[in-house]
Design a protein around this motif. Structure first.
Motif, PDB file in Angstrom:
ATOM      1  N   UNK A   1       6.833  17.631  -1.770  1.00 53.99           N
ATOM      2  CA  UNK A   1       7.001  16.375  -2.496  1.00 53.99           C
ATOM      3  C   UNK A   1       6.375  15.209  -1.744  1.00 53.99           C
ATOM      4  N   UNK A   2       6.647  15.132  -0.439  1.00 56.99           N
ATOM      5  CA  UNK A   2       6.146  14.002   0.347  1.00 56.99           C
ATOM      6  C   UNK A   2       4.633  14.077   0.514  1.00 56.99           C
ATOM      7  N   UNK A   3       4.110  15.258   0.812  1.00 62.08           N
ATOM      8  CA  UNK A   3       2.665  15.408   0.992  1.00 62.08           C
ATOM      9  C   UNK A   3       1.921  15.276  -0.328  1.00 62.08           C
ATOM     10  N   UNK A   4       2.568  15.688  -1.410  1.00 63.28           N
ATOM     11  CA  UNK A   4       1.904  15.681  -2.711  1.00 63.28           C
ATOM     12  C   UNK A   4       1.932  14.354  -3.432  1.00 63.28           C
ATOM     13  N   UNK A   5       2.832  13.441  -3.018  1.00 59.81           N
ATOM     14  CA  UNK A   5       2.974  12.193  -3.766  1.00 59.81           C
ATOM     15  C   UNK A   5       2.734  10.928  -2.949  1.00 59.81           C
ATOM     16  N   UNK A   6       2.586  11.045  -1.643  1.00 58.86           N
ATOM     17  CA  UNK A   6       2.440   9.850  -0.818  1.00 58.86           C
ATOM     18  C   UNK A   6       1.032   9.719  -0.258  1.00 58.86           C
ATOM     19  N   UNK A   7       0.575   8.473  -0.173  1.00 61.59           N
ATOM     20  CA  UNK A   7      -0.680   8.159   0.494  1.00 61.59           C
ATOM     21  C   UNK A   7      -0.383   7.375   1.771  1.00 61.59           C
ATOM     22  N   UNK A   8      -1.387   7.290   2.630  1.00 60.09           N
ATOM     23  CA  UNK A   8      -1.216   6.572   3.895  1.00 60.09           C
ATOM     24  C   UNK A   8      -0.770   5.136   3.630  1.00 60.09           C
ATOM     25  N   UNK A   9       0.293   4.748   4.332  1.00 57.62           N
ATOM     26  CA  UNK A   9       0.801   3.392   4.209  1.00 57.62           C
ATOM     27  C   UNK A   9       1.864   3.196   3.157  1.00 57.62           C
ATOM     28  N   UNK A  10       2.075   4.196   2.296  1.00 59.68           N
ATOM     29  CA  UNK A  10       3.145   4.079   1.296  1.00 59.68           C
ATOM     30  C   UNK A  10       4.494   3.980   2.004  1.00 59.68           C
ATOM     31  N   UNK A  11       5.423   3.269   1.393  1.00 64.15           N
ATOM     32  CA  UNK A  11       6.755   3.140   1.936  1.00 64.15           C
ATOM     33  C   UNK A  11       7.728   4.105   1.287  1.00 64.15           C
ATOM     34  N   UNK A  12       8.651   4.619   2.092  1.00 64.61           N
ATOM     35  CA  UNK A  12       9.696   5.524   1.612  1.00 64.61           C
ATOM     36  C   UNK A  12      11.041   4.969   2.048  1.00 64.61           C
TER      37      UNK A  12
ATOM     38  N   UNK B   1      15.100  -3.484   1.781  1.00 69.71           N
ATOM     39  CA  UNK B   1      14.241  -2.413   2.295  1.00 69.71           C
ATOM     40  C   UNK B   1      13.064  -2.128   1.373  1.00 69.71           C
ATOM     41  N   UNK B   2      13.202  -2.461   0.108  1.00 72.16           N
ATOM     42  CA  UNK B   2      12.147  -2.192  -0.869  1.00 72.16           C
ATOM     43  C   UNK B   2      11.099  -3.301  -0.801  1.00 72.16           C
ATOM     44  N   UNK B   3       9.854  -2.904  -0.581  1.00 75.45           N
ATOM     45  CA  UNK B   3       8.758  -3.868  -0.509  1.00 75.45           C
ATOM     46  C   UNK B   3       7.697  -3.490  -1.540  1.00 75.45           C
ATOM     47  N   UNK B   4       6.614  -4.277  -1.561  1.00 77.65           N
ATOM     48  CA  UNK B   4       5.536  -3.959  -2.505  1.00 77.65           C
ATOM     49  C   UNK B   4       4.766  -2.715  -2.091  1.00 77.65           C
ATOM     50  N   UNK B   5       5.048  -2.174  -0.888  1.00 78.31           N
ATOM     51  CA  UNK B   5       4.417  -0.923  -0.445  1.00 78.31           C
ATOM     52  C   UNK B   5       5.275   0.292  -0.776  1.00 78.31           C
ATOM     53  N   UNK B   6       6.508   0.067  -1.196  1.00 80.06           N
ATOM     54  CA  UNK B   6       7.425   1.184  -1.428  1.00 80.06           C
ATOM     55  C   UNK B   6       7.010   1.959  -2.680  1.00 80.06           C
ATOM     56  N   UNK B   7       6.886   3.264  -2.527  1.00 78.72           N
ATOM     57  CA  UNK B   7       6.534   4.130  -3.661  1.00 78.72           C
ATOM     58  C   UNK B   7       7.660   5.083  -4.019  1.00 78.72           C
ATOM     59  N   UNK B   8       8.476   5.454  -3.015  1.00 77.50           N
ATOM     60  CA  UNK B   8       9.412   6.565  -3.208  1.00 77.50           C
ATOM     61  C   UNK B   8      10.732   6.252  -2.520  1.00 77.50           C
ATOM     62  N   UNK B   9      11.812   6.684  -3.129  1.00 77.07           N
ATOM     63  CA  UNK B   9      13.142   6.607  -2.512  1.00 77.07           C
ATOM     64  C   UNK B   9      13.646   8.031  -2.336  1.00 77.07           C
ATOM     65  N   UNK B  10      14.002   8.361  -1.100  1.00 78.11           N
ATOM     66  CA  UNK B  10      14.472   9.707  -0.760  1.00 78.11           C
ATOM     67  C   UNK B  10      15.985   9.671  -0.609  1.00 78.11           C
ATOM     68  N   UNK B  11      16.664  10.424  -1.468  1.00 77.17           N
ATOM     69  CA  UNK B  11      18.130  10.423  -1.539  1.00 77.17           C
ATOM     70  C   UNK B  11      18.650  11.814  -1.191  1.00 77.17           C
ATOM     71  N   UNK B  12      19.756  11.863  -0.476  1.00 82.06           N
ATOM     72  CA  UNK B  12      20.410  13.135  -0.148  1.00 82.06           C
ATOM     73  C   UNK B  12      21.893  13.002  -0.477  1.00 82.06           C
ATOM     74  N   UNK B  13      22.312  13.689  -1.517  1.00 84.39           N
ATOM     75  CA  UNK B  13      23.732  13.700  -1.883  1.00 84.39           C
ATOM     76  C   UNK B  13      24.077  15.042  -2.516  1.00 84.39           C
TER      77      UNK B  13
END
Length: 394
Positions: A105-116, A160-172
Motif C-alpha cells: 500500500x505504501x510503496x504503491x500509493x506514495x511518492x517522494x515527499x508525500x505526507x502520512x 498534523x494534516x498539511x497540503x503534502x498529506x496524501x494518506x492517513x494510516x490507522x491501526x484499530x
C-alpha cells in the motif's frame, strides 16, 4: 570500496527489537512475553485443511491475486461481520501477511515527499515502509488518559494534516496500546479524511480480539469512507497461525490495484496450501470467534493482575495480544530499552520497550509491552517471577 552501502531511506532502522528480545529469551531461558505469537496451535478445522491441501497437491504458485476460494471467503467475512460488499475479482488481494499488504500500500500509493499521518506508538514496520516510499511520517500522539484508555488530541490531528498529506494510516484495534478507536473518534478521522481528500489505510488484524464489550468498527463502514479506504487484515492472529503469513487487503479497485502493483514485485505470491485453510477458518461459526475472544480476555486479566501485583502501573487494554505498563514505580527514570535488556536476567521474563514504536522515542521511554497471547500457566509463572524480582507479594 564504499562501505556505507545501506540506503539512506533506512538510516536508523537496524535489527528489529523483536529479534533482539527473542534472542535474549533464548540466551537466558526466559519466558518470552515479548513477541506477539501464541503458544498454542489454531483450530483443527484450519490445520486439517492445510494438511489436506498439501496432500492434495496445492503446492505450486497460487494465482497472483490469491486462491479464488480464499478471495470468496474474505468477501463473505466482510459481508457477514460488517455488511461490506466486495467483488472478489477486483477488490481483494491476498498478501504475505498484513506487513506485506502495508508495504504494498505504501510503496504503491506514495511518492517522494508525500505526507502520512500516523498515530504513535505504531507497529515498527510503519515507519520503515513510509521511509522506503520516500514519504514523510506526520505522527499524532496517543497517550494514556486518567482512566487508562489511550486517546489523542483532536487539534493535534488537525494540525498534523498539511497540503503534502496524501494518506492517513490507522491501526484499530491498536498495537501496541490495545486501544479500540470508538465511533466518535473514527467519525472525526473520517471527516478530516473527506475534507482533505485523504486515502485511509487501516490495519485491522486484531479485529476479532476485543474485550469487555468493546466494538470494532471498520472505518470503511462510515459514510463516504469505503471509496477512500484500503482495509488490511490477516489470519495469523485470529487462527493462531502467525508463521503462515496469510494476509489480505480489500477495498475499492483503484486502491487495491495500486497496492497490488507494488506487492507483486515483493513476494509475488505465497503460502499456497495455507490459503484454502484460512478460507476454512473465516467460515467457522460465530462461537469459535467468541471462544477465541473470551480465552484471550481471560489471559489478559491474568497478566494485568500479575503486573499490578508486581508493582507496575498497568494500562488495561481493550483488545489485541498486548498489555502496556508504566515502569516508573519500579524502575524510576530508567529507559524502557535498558529495563527490558536486564529484565530476563533479574526476573526471567522478556518484554519489549515501547519507545521503539514512537517517532519520538522519549514519548515511550517509560512504557513496556508484555504479550498475553500465552497459556495461563505460563502467564501466571511469569507474573510470579516478576513479583518476586521486584519485591511484591503474590
Amino acid at each position: 570500496m564504499q562501505r556505507d552501502v545501506m540506503t539512506r531511506k533506512l538510516e536508523g532502522f537496524g535489527t528489529t527489537i523483536f529479534a533482539e528480545m527473542s534472542a535474549l529469551a533464548v540466551e537466558t531461558a526466559a519466558i518470552n512475553l515479548g513477541q506477539g505469537f501464541p503458544d498454542t496451535d489454531g483450530p483443527a478445522t484450519v490445520l486439517d485443511a492445510a494438511i489436506a491441501a498439501i496432500r492434495g497437491g496445492v503446492n505450486q504458485y497460487p494465482p497472483g491475486p490469491g486462491d479464488p476460494d480464499l478471495l470468496a471467503a474474505i468477501a463473505e467475512h466482510q459481508q457477514r461481520w460488517y455488511g461490506i460488499e466486495l467483488d472478489p475479482r477486483t477488490q481483494i488481494v491476498v498478501t504475505a501477511g498484513a506487513t506485506e499488504a502495508l508495504a504494498g500500500a505504501l510503496l504503491g500509493m506514495l511518492d517522494a515527499g508525500d505526507g502520512v499521518v500516523v498515530f504513535e506508538p505504531m507497529y515498527d514496520s510503519y515507519q520503515a515502509g513510509i521511509a522506503l516510499a520516500g514519504a514523510v511520517a506526520q505522527p499524532v500522539l496517543l497517550s494514556p488518559r486518567d482512566d487508562g484508555r489511550y486517546g489523542f488530541d483532536a487539534a493535534a490531528l488537525r494540525a498534523a494534516i498539511t497540503d503534502r498529506t496524501k494518506l492517513l494510516l490507522l491501526n484499530t484495534p491498536h498495537n501496541p496500546t490495545g486501544k479500540v478507536f470508538d465511533r466518535a473518534e473514527l467519525e472525526l478521522i473520517a471527516s478530516l479524511a473527506i475534507e482533505h481528500d485523504l486515502i485511509v489505510v487501516t490495519d485491522e488484524v486484531y479485529e476479532h480480539l476485543v474485550f469487555d464489550g468493546a466494538a470494532h468498527v471498520p472505518i470503511a463502514t462510515l459514510p463516504g469512507m469505503f471509496e477512500r479506504t484500503l482495509t488490511i487484515s490477516s489470519g495469523g492472529k485470529t487462527f493462531h497461525t502467525t508463521g503462515w503469513k496469510i494476509g489480505w487487503m480489500s477495498g475499492p479497485a483503484d486502491l487495491v490495484g495500486a497496492a497490488k502493483t507494488a506487492k507483486q514485485f515483493l513476494t509475488y505470491v505465497n503460502g499456497a496450501p495455507f490459503q484454502p485453510a484460512i478460507a476454512a477458518g473465516l467460515r467457522m461459526p460465530d462461537d469459535h470467534f467468541e471462544r477465541l475472544r473470551l480465552t484471550l480476555q481471560t489471559a489478559r486479566d491474568h497478566l494485568v493482575d500479575g503486573l499490578d501485583r508486581a508493582g507496575f502501573t498497568t494500562l488495561r487494554p481493550e483488545a489485541t495480544y498486548f498489555v502496556t505498563v508504566d515502569i516508573r514505580p519500579i524502575a524510576g527514570d530508567e529507559r524502557g530499552t535498558d529495563f527490558c535488556r536486564r529484565l530476563p536476567h533479574v526476573a526471567g521474563v522478556v518484554a519489549v520497550p515501547c519507545e521503539v514504536f514512537y517517532a519520538n522515542p522519549d514519548h515511550g521511554r517509560h512504557l513496556v509491552r508484555f504479550a498475553c497471547c500465552k497459556q495461563l500457566d505460563l502467564i501466571d509463572r511469569a507474573a510470579s517471577q516478576l513479583a518476586g524480582a521486584f519485591g511484591a507479594t503474590t
